[in-house]
Enzyme design. Structure first.
Site, PDB file in Angstrom:
ATOM      1  N   ASN A 115       0.712  -1.219   0.004  1.00  0.00           N
ATOM      2  CA  ASN A 115      -0.154  -0.016  -0.015  1.00  0.00           C
ATOM      3  C   ASN A 115       0.874   1.222  -0.234  1.00  0.00           C
ATOM      4  O   ASN A 115       0.504   2.109  -0.682  1.00  0.00           O
ATOM      5  CB  ASN A 115      -0.732   0.012   1.159  1.00  0.00           C
ATOM      6  CG  ASN A 115      -1.977  -1.186   1.054  1.00  0.00           C
ATOM      7  OD1 ASN A 115      -1.963  -1.851  -0.057  1.00  0.00           O
ATOM      8  ND2 ASN A 115      -2.708  -1.499   2.340  1.00  0.00           N
ATOM      9  N   HIS A 161     -17.058  36.304 -31.498  1.00  0.00           N
ATOM     10  CA  HIS A 161     -18.118  35.502 -32.058  1.00  0.00           C
ATOM     11  C   HIS A 161     -17.606  34.917 -33.466  1.00  0.00           C
ATOM     12  O   HIS A 161     -18.396  34.837 -34.253  1.00  0.00           O
ATOM     13  CB  HIS A 161     -19.094  36.224 -32.248  1.00  0.00           C
ATOM     14  CG  HIS A 161     -19.673  37.068 -30.995  1.00  0.00           C
ATOM     15  ND1 HIS A 161     -20.512  36.733 -29.945  1.00  0.00           N
ATOM     16  CD2 HIS A 161     -19.290  38.331 -30.615  1.00  0.00           C
ATOM     17  CE1 HIS A 161     -20.661  37.621 -28.983  1.00  0.00           C
ATOM     18  NE2 HIS A 161     -19.537  38.569 -29.321  1.00  0.00           N
ATOM     19  N   SER A 282      -6.176  12.162 -48.181  1.00  0.00           N
ATOM     20  CA  SER A 282      -7.460  11.233 -48.126  1.00  0.00           C
ATOM     21  C   SER A 282      -7.177  10.031 -49.288  1.00  0.00           C
ATOM     22  O   SER A 282      -6.592  10.296 -50.188  1.00  0.00           O
ATOM     23  CB  SER A 282      -8.588  12.000 -48.875  1.00  0.00           C
ATOM     24  OG  SER A 282      -9.617  11.460 -49.242  1.00  0.00           O
ATOM     25  N   LYS A 288      -7.026  16.310 -51.310  1.00  0.00           N
ATOM     26  CA  LYS A 288      -7.125  16.912 -49.559  1.00  0.00           C
ATOM     27  C   LYS A 288      -5.909  16.866 -49.067  1.00  0.00           C
ATOM     28  O   LYS A 288      -4.726  15.955 -49.220  1.00  0.00           O
ATOM     29  CB  LYS A 288      -7.871  15.819 -48.974  1.00  0.00           C
ATOM     30  CG  LYS A 288      -9.280  15.900 -49.268  1.00  0.00           C
ATOM     31  CD  LYS A 288     -10.064  16.887 -48.729  1.00  0.00           C
ATOM     32  CE  LYS A 288     -10.403  16.876 -47.103  1.00  0.00           C
ATOM     33  NZ  LYS A 288     -11.640  16.513 -46.535  1.00  0.00           N
ATOM     34  N   ASN A 290      -5.260  16.953 -45.110  1.00  0.00           N
ATOM     35  CA  ASN A 290      -6.010  17.262 -43.587  1.00  0.00           C
ATOM     36  C   ASN A 290      -5.031  17.455 -42.590  1.00  0.00           C
ATOM     37  O   ASN A 290      -3.827  17.114 -42.224  1.00  0.00           O
ATOM     38  CB  ASN A 290      -6.603  16.037 -43.468  1.00  0.00           C
ATOM     39  CG  ASN A 290      -7.746  15.403 -44.421  1.00  0.00           C
ATOM     40  OD1 ASN A 290      -8.340  16.536 -45.153  1.00  0.00           O
ATOM     41  ND2 ASN A 290      -7.882  14.342 -44.671  1.00  0.00           N
ATOM     42  N   GLU A 295      -6.310  18.037 -35.335  1.00  0.00           N
ATOM     43  CA  GLU A 295      -7.669  17.443 -35.030  1.00  0.00           C
ATOM     44  C   GLU A 295      -7.547  16.386 -34.187  1.00  0.00           C
ATOM     45  O   GLU A 295      -8.422  16.282 -33.229  1.00  0.00           O
ATOM     46  CB  GLU A 295      -8.111  16.657 -36.538  1.00  0.00           C
ATOM     47  CG  GLU A 295      -8.596  17.895 -37.438  1.00  0.00           C
ATOM     48  CD  GLU A 295      -8.775  16.992 -38.865  1.00  0.00           C
ATOM     49  OE1 GLU A 295     -10.058  16.757 -39.026  1.00  0.00           O
ATOM     50  OE2 GLU A 295      -8.168  16.772 -39.508  1.00  0.00           O
ATOM     51  N   TYR A 322      -6.286   2.493   2.426  1.00  0.00           N
ATOM     52  CA  TYR A 322      -6.224   1.819   1.254  1.00  0.00           C
ATOM     53  C   TYR A 322      -7.485   0.970   0.830  1.00  0.00           C
ATOM     54  O   TYR A 322      -7.828  -0.055   1.628  1.00  0.00           O
ATOM     55  CB  TYR A 322      -5.161   1.153   1.169  1.00  0.00           C
ATOM     56  CG  TYR A 322      -4.700   0.315  -0.288  1.00  0.00           C
ATOM     57  CD1 TYR A 322      -4.455   1.089  -1.487  1.00  0.00           C
ATOM     58  CD2 TYR A 322      -5.492  -0.987  -0.361  1.00  0.00           C
ATOM     59  CE1 TYR A 322      -4.073   0.509  -2.665  1.00  0.00           C
ATOM     60  CE2 TYR A 322      -5.226  -1.526  -1.748  1.00  0.00           C
ATOM     61  CZ  TYR A 322      -4.858  -0.947  -2.839  1.00  0.00           C
ATOM     62  OH  TYR A 322      -4.810  -1.395  -3.881  1.00  0.00           O
TER      63      TYR A 322
HETATM   64  N1  ARG Z   1      -1.701  -3.447  -7.302  1.00  0.00           N
HETATM   65  C1  ARG Z   1      -2.100  -2.664  -6.213  1.00  0.00           C
HETATM   66  C2  ARG Z   1      -2.382  -1.255  -6.564  1.00  0.00           C
HETATM   67  O1  ARG Z   1      -2.252  -1.081  -7.718  1.00  0.00           O
HETATM   68  C3  ARG Z   1      -1.083  -2.744  -5.026  1.00  0.00           C
HETATM   69  C4  ARG Z   1      -1.317  -2.580  -3.706  1.00  0.00           C
HETATM   70  C5  ARG Z   1      -2.159  -3.793  -3.135  1.00  0.00           C
HETATM   71  N2  ARG Z   1      -2.369  -3.681  -2.011  1.00  0.00           N
HETATM   72  C6  ARG Z   1      -3.321  -4.746  -1.519  1.00  0.00           C
HETATM   73  N3  ARG Z   1      -3.493  -4.753  -0.118  1.00  0.00           N
HETATM   74  N4  ARG Z   1      -3.956  -5.574  -2.330  1.00  0.00           N
HETATM   75  O2  ARG Z   1      -3.008  -0.713  -5.797  1.00  0.00           O
END
Ligand code: ARG
Length: 464
Positions: A115, A161, A282, A288, A290, A295, A322
């Protein structure tokens, strides 16, 4: 249940393997493998810190760093076997480390969680992307300054405008884009400060029981500050949303710019020429040419706005800390950064190659009664109230439309039908040069002011 059948990183408490489809459904390695370099950078810093904190021995640290360095080389040589069953970039690299260096590899994750690891990786990655994007913005701005300087005296119709309003310098028009890009640059520099804060050390959500020293990893990774709350550290994605917001504004600017280039290259406007290398033809209409690059950029703005909306929606209502939802942050973020970077690159390459058709622009400015306001201002200087002047000039324009004459093409007698205050000094204000030169203040369109703005722009870029 054999250990190989469940994921080795977390399979201990499981009594059956994850369903094959669920494994694929929950895996992120196909897209998060692009974080490998930053993941390894974060891991090396973490291992270095763990040794200083007395958690790893010097030999263990060195084995880990050596192993990670070789894994990076394997990845870069295209020899790394990315495994979906290992879920994500983090577990792929960690598993490979253990393959290579044995049991010591399993110590790398001490005091860390995926995390805080993934939150760290994305920030490191985005920091590099922002730096590359800032460089492209500067390159595009340099191109605009060079064009503005060269074409300060070129006159085109300015529009409101999309109707001819008043004559402006082509250089002045280009510098409007320069201003927008300056704000985009500022916004991204500011956003980078909040990207550059370190979540590493938050661990899963509550911090860790090991004596980690976050100042060390912070310094090693070049973060400006340490995240002050572990729950926020693992779950905050504000920085990604902010980036997408800044990227959306930049893409919105590029889409407006694109729209003008598309109009200007049309046969109806014919104001500029785009070199063939930025255009395509084109398959059915041989005549053409383009303007594909503008775009496409105009169209691609939608992807970036989508990323912004997607990330806001992703985060809305998520409880701390998380959640797996957060794995969905990467694809939109990657796509927004790639799209902005490529669009800026295309524009930075293209802008110096734009050639104005000076005579066509001039003729268009002459045709649309673009100096009508100048005539009104002239009458004000003769002592008439502005509202009356507006009406007088309105009559003159009506006459011009009927007789097919622009104001500057009328004789003095013709003009005097509308006011006897008009004398032969009027023709100086009715010319395009007279009109443009008269707007001679900071931010005005007089060529002298355009050159002053170019000088200010150059100083701004030099100070970056
Ligand atoms: N692949 C996960 C993500 O992108 C990584 C973290 C995962 N953590 C967990 N507790 N499953 O967030």
């Amino acid at each position: 249940m054999s250990a190989e059948k469940t994921n080795q990183s977390w399979g201990g408490r499981f009594s059956e393997p994850v369903d094959a489809f669920v494994a694929r459904f929950t895996a992120s390695v196909d897209f998060d493998k692009r974080l490998y370099r930053h993941d390894i950078m974060g891991s090396i810093a973490h291992a270095t810190m763990l040794e200083q904190a007395g958690v790893l021995s010097i030999a263990e640290r060195d084995a880990i760093i050596d192993g990670l360095t070789q894994i990076q080389a394997e990845i870069e040589a295209g020899q790394f076997d990315w495994r979906v069953d290992l879920e994500d970039v983090h577990m792929n690299i960690e598993a490979r480390l253990t393959d290579r260096i044995g049991i010591t590899g399993k110590k790398l994750h001490t005091g860390r969680s995926r995390n805080d690891q993934v939150a760290t990786d994305i920030r490191l990655w985005l920091r590099d992307e922002i730096d590359a994007i800032l460089a492209e913005i500067t390159r595009l701005q340099e191109g605009l300054l060079a064009q503005a300087e060269q074409h300060a005296e070129v006159i085109m119709p300015g529009f409101t405008h999309l109707q001819t309003a008043q004559p402006v310098s082509f250089g002045h028009h280009l510098l409007a884009w320069f201003e927008m890009l300056s704000r985009d640059h500022e916004r991204l520099v500011d956003c980078r400060k909040r990207v550059n804060r370190m979540p590493l050390g938050s661990a899963a959500l509550a911090g860790t029981t090991y004596p980690i020293q976050r100042e060390i990893t912070c310094r090693l990774l070049g973060f400006e500050a340490i995240g002050g709350n572990s729950l926020d550290g693992v779950s905050d994605r504000d920085f990604a949303i902010e980036f997408c917001a800044a990227a959306s504004l930049a893409m919105m600017h590029l889409s407006r710019f694109s729209e003008e280039l598309v109009l200007w290259t049309s046969a109806q406007f014919n104001f500029i020429e785009l070199p063939d290398r930025f255009c395509t033809g084109s398959s059915i209409m041989p005549q053409k040419k383009n303007p594909d690059v503008p775009e496409l950029v105009r169209g691609k703005s939608g992807r970036v706005f989508g990323a912004l909306t997607g990330l806001l929606t992703l985060m809305k209502g998520q409880p701390l800390a998380y959640n797996k939802d957060n794995q969905e942050d990467k694809e939109p973020l990657f796509d927004a950064a790639d799209t902005l970077r490529d669009s800026l690159r295309a524009f930075a390459d293209m802008v110096p190659a734009i050639r104005p058709r000076v005579e066509v622009m001039r003729e268009a400015a002459r045709r649309g009664f673009s100096t009508a306001t100048d005539l009104a201002d002239y009458l004000v200087r003769k002592g008439l109230p502005f509202r009356d002047c507006h009406e007088i000039v309105g009559h003159a324009v009506k006459y011009g439309v009927q007789s097919g004459k622009d104001l500057a093409e009328m004789s003095l007698d013709e003009l005097r039908q509308f006011s006897d205050q008009i004398t032969d000094d009027v023709f100086a204000v009715l010319t395009l040069e007279g009109s443009v030169n008269a707007r001679d203040h900071i931010g005005g369109t007089a060529p002298a002011q355009v050159r002053a703005a170019v000088a200010r722009g150059k100083a701004l870029l030099a100070a970056r």
